[in-house]
Design an enzyme around this catalytic site. Structure first.
Site, PDB file in Angstrom:
ATOM      1  N   LYS A  11       0.815  -1.201   0.000  1.00 22.29           N
ATOM      2  CA  LYS A  11       0.000   0.000   0.000  1.00 22.29           C
ATOM      3  C   LYS A  11       0.864   1.272   0.000  1.00 22.29           C
ATOM      4  O   LYS A  11       2.073   1.210   0.231  1.00 22.29           O
ATOM      5  CB  LYS A  11      -0.925  -0.022   1.220  1.00 22.29           C
ATOM      6  CG  LYS A  11      -1.969  -1.129   1.161  1.00 22.29           C
ATOM      7  CD  LYS A  11      -2.863  -1.061   2.372  1.00 22.29           C
ATOM      8  CE  LYS A  11      -3.978  -2.086   2.310  1.00 22.29           C
ATOM      9  NZ  LYS A  11      -4.881  -1.945   3.478  1.00 22.29           N
ATOM     10  N   TYR A  51     -12.253  -1.986  -4.021  1.00 24.89           N
ATOM     11  CA  TYR A  51     -12.745  -2.175  -2.646  1.00 24.89           C
ATOM     12  C   TYR A  51     -14.268  -2.068  -2.552  1.00 24.89           C
ATOM     13  O   TYR A  51     -14.809  -1.810  -1.474  1.00 24.89           O
ATOM     14  CB  TYR A  51     -12.073  -1.177  -1.704  1.00 24.89           C
ATOM     15  CG  TYR A  51     -10.650  -1.556  -1.387  1.00 24.89           C
ATOM     16  CD1 TYR A  51     -10.359  -2.654  -0.580  1.00 24.89           C
ATOM     17  CD2 TYR A  51      -9.572  -0.831  -1.899  1.00 24.89           C
ATOM     18  CE1 TYR A  51      -9.061  -3.013  -0.289  1.00 24.89           C
ATOM     19  CE2 TYR A  51      -8.259  -1.189  -1.610  1.00 24.89           C
ATOM     20  CZ  TYR A  51      -8.020  -2.280  -0.810  1.00 24.89           C
ATOM     21  OH  TYR A  51      -6.716  -2.640  -0.518  1.00 24.89           O
ATOM     22  N   ASN A 114      -1.862   0.144   7.088  1.00 19.54           N
ATOM     23  CA  ASN A 114      -1.428  -1.187   7.527  1.00 19.54           C
ATOM     24  C   ASN A 114      -0.565  -1.908   6.491  1.00 19.54           C
ATOM     25  O   ASN A 114      -0.384  -3.104   6.535  1.00 19.54           O
ATOM     26  CB  ASN A 114      -2.610  -2.040   7.991  1.00 19.54           C
ATOM     27  CG  ASN A 114      -3.587  -2.382   6.884  1.00 19.54           C
ATOM     28  OD1 ASN A 114      -3.365  -2.088   5.721  1.00 19.54           O
ATOM     29  ND2 ASN A 114      -4.681  -3.007   7.271  1.00 19.54           N
ATOM     30  N   HIS A 117      -2.024  -5.487   1.526  1.00 14.18           N
ATOM     31  CA  HIS A 117      -3.321  -6.125   1.283  1.00 14.18           C
ATOM     32  C   HIS A 117      -3.029  -7.497   0.701  1.00 14.18           C
ATOM     33  O   HIS A 117      -2.080  -7.668  -0.062  1.00 14.18           O
ATOM     34  CB  HIS A 117      -4.141  -5.307   0.268  1.00 14.18           C
ATOM     35  CG  HIS A 117      -5.296  -6.072  -0.308  1.00 14.18           C
ATOM     36  ND1 HIS A 117      -6.553  -6.018   0.242  1.00 14.18           N
ATOM     37  CD2 HIS A 117      -5.374  -6.917  -1.370  1.00 14.18           C
ATOM     38  CE1 HIS A 117      -7.362  -6.802  -0.468  1.00 14.18           C
ATOM     39  NE2 HIS A 117      -6.670  -7.358  -1.454  1.00 14.18           N
ATOM     40  N   GLU A 128      -9.084 -10.560  -7.944  1.00 10.23           N
ATOM     41  CA  GLU A 128      -8.150  -9.466  -7.702  1.00 10.23           C
ATOM     42  C   GLU A 128      -6.964  -9.504  -8.668  1.00 10.23           C
ATOM     43  O   GLU A 128      -6.511  -8.452  -9.128  1.00 10.23           O
ATOM     44  CB  GLU A 128      -7.684  -9.491  -6.248  1.00 10.23           C
ATOM     45  CG  GLU A 128      -8.794  -9.132  -5.286  1.00 10.23           C
ATOM     46  CD  GLU A 128      -8.375  -9.121  -3.830  1.00 10.23           C
ATOM     47  OE1 GLU A 128      -9.134  -8.568  -3.013  1.00 10.23           O
ATOM     48  OE2 GLU A 128      -7.285  -9.652  -3.492  1.00 10.23           O
TER      49      GLU A 128
END
Length: 140
Positions: A11, A51, A114, A117, A128
């Site tokens: 990310k 998302y 975080n 993913h 994905e």
């Protein structure tokens, strides 16, 4: 054991902090191979589409904003039980709950930043991976 493919995203917070190589070393030490990789800057529309499953959740807008703040590295990981192995390597979504030795436990700043993913199932992994890669971009 079976060879699987799964999507991983480093990310924006991980890219911004120059952690790409360090994060990839977690995968490689666990025996996962990087079968495809590219750096892209997601548009708002792409992030919202990717998302979409979280659209009704209160954190959706923040998640989208986070994902378009800087480039991301999207990659396909390959290996024995790659999906579950990647989930274990990433650690709990909330870094405060993630074990030491996991990416989030060692490197993530907070629950929003975080760092990574990863796909949560074979079906999700297929969807994905197709979102970001054509079949010819993934080494088999």
């Amino acid at each position: 054991m079976s060879i699987e493919y799964t999507l991983s995203i480093i990310k924006p917070d991980g890219v911004r902090r120059n952690l790409i190589g360090k994060i990839n070393s977690y995968f490689e030490k666990a025996g996962l191979e990087i079968a495809a990789q590219k750096m892209i800057w997601l548009t708002k529309e792409q992030a919202e589409s990717f998302y979409d499953i979280h659209k009704s959740r209160p954190f959706f807008s923040s998640l989208v904003s986070q994902m378009i703040a800087a480039p991301v590295v999207v990659q396909v990981l390959k290996g024995d039980d790659a999906i579950s192995k990647n989930r274990k390597i990433m650690g709990a979504t909330n870094p405060k709950e993630a074990d030491a030795g996991t990416i989030r436990g060692d490197l993530a700043e907070d629950i929003e930043a975080n760092t990574v993913h990863g796909s949560d199932s074979a079906e999700t992994a297929t969807q994905e991976m197709r979102f970001f890669f054509s079949k010819t971009e993934i080494l088999r």
